[in-house]
Design an enzyme around this catalytic site. Sequence first.
Site, PDB file in Angstrom:
ATOM      1  N   CYS A  84       0.876  -1.165   0.000  1.00  0.00           N
ATOM      2  CA  CYS A  84       0.000   0.000   0.000  1.00  0.00           C
ATOM      3  C   CYS A  84       0.921   1.224   0.000  1.00  0.00           C
ATOM      4  O   CYS A  84       1.446   1.617   1.047  1.00  0.00           O
ATOM      5  CB  CYS A  84      -0.925  -0.001   1.215  1.00  0.00           C
ATOM      6  N   HIS A 163      -1.711  -5.952 -10.225  1.00  0.00           N
ATOM      7  CA  HIS A 163      -2.288  -4.800 -10.929  1.00  0.00           C
ATOM      8  C   HIS A 163      -2.508  -5.153 -12.393  1.00  0.00           C
ATOM      9  O   HIS A 163      -1.617  -5.751 -13.025  1.00  0.00           O
ATOM     10  CB  HIS A 163      -1.358  -3.590 -10.823  1.00  0.00           C
ATOM     11  N   GLU A 212      -9.777  -0.383  -6.921  1.00  0.00           N
ATOM     12  CA  GLU A 212      -8.876  -1.184  -6.105  1.00  0.00           C
ATOM     13  C   GLU A 212      -9.476  -2.534  -5.741  1.00  0.00           C
ATOM     14  O   GLU A 212     -10.698  -2.643  -5.510  1.00  0.00           O
ATOM     15  CB  GLU A 212      -8.506  -0.448  -4.814  1.00  0.00           C
ATOM     16  N   CYS A 221      -3.769   5.605  -5.730  1.00  0.00           N
ATOM     17  CA  CYS A 221      -3.255   4.275  -5.385  1.00  0.00           C
ATOM     18  C   CYS A 221      -1.765   4.289  -5.700  1.00  0.00           C
ATOM     19  O   CYS A 221      -1.377   4.371  -6.870  1.00  0.00           O
ATOM     20  CB  CYS A 221      -3.979   3.206  -6.193  1.00  0.00           C
ATOM     21  N   GLY A 224      -0.493   1.149  -7.317  1.00  0.00           N
ATOM     22  CA  GLY A 224      -1.089   1.144  -8.659  1.00  0.00           C
ATOM     23  C   GLY A 224      -0.370   2.094  -9.598  1.00  0.00           C
ATOM     24  O   GLY A 224      -0.162   1.802 -10.776  1.00  0.00           O
TER      25      GLY A 224
END
Length: 282
Positions: A84, A163, A212, A221, A224
């Site tokens: 994260c 992803h 997400e 994100c 991401g």
Amino acid sequence: MNPMNQVKNISNGLPFLKMHGLGNDFVIIDARGAESPVTQQMARAIGERHFGVGYDQLAVLTDSLDADVDVAFWNSDGSTADACGNASRCVARLIMDETGDSSIVLRTGNGLLPAVDAGDGLISVNMGHPQLTWDTVPMSEDVDLNALPIEGAPGAAGMGNPHCVFVVDDAEGVNLETRGPAIEHHPLFPQRTNVEFIEIKNRNTIRMRVWERGGMITLACGSGACAAAVVAHRKGLTERNVTIHLDGGELNIDWRDNGVWMTGPTALVFQGHLSPEFLAGI
Ligand SMILES: N[C@H](CCC[C@H](N)C(=O)O)C(=O)O
């Protein structure tokens, strides 16, 4: 913010911090000096935006044997994530403010992440090397990660979490609510996936929107953005150093020889306290 006694005995409630990185919002629980008190049920209850606190991710800090702190991440649906990025920046800021150090190391599910104070209120985190083989993203079968057998030929990359990155002509026009869940749960992704839609503005600039894993649109994100920069470069569309414009603001992503560096802001919103009544009701 390190109330060990309160973490060891949550009958008196539990303090937390509310932070965000570009509007990607987090509850942060400091469980250092104790075991993490967080269960899947508790993560869901805290993440509930009407009956709980609400967050995009929950970050739980615990003592580390080889880093400044161990960090575990939960999504509000009760699933866990090994990465994260935006929350990693927020935790790095907390530790830097606590220790006075301008360079620290986080241990996450994706390994040891160095973080440095980048000045002007910004934090840079080395999010590590991307996972670029089908079995490490992970995918359910051996497919071309630069052009998956999915309409739109998206790319895929792991950043400790999976992803799937679509290159589109108009990011604003993407219907995230329908396209997001369809890809999050696609059979090619055995652990589900985060889904990014990117519009290439030029070789150093990307506009990105995100659905997400865990079932939500977020304003930003970090992992991401790292995956999007990696996929766009591997598709020959951008350089290794790009600015990514998200709904919540912008991140710099620099894919260097020692990993993918993400730089962006952090914000501390408030310190709260989960009441004994709330915790007893979980
Ligand atoms: N918002 C986070 C990503 C959370 C990833 C989580 N949704 C998952 O992988 O399940 C970030 O800034 O990197």
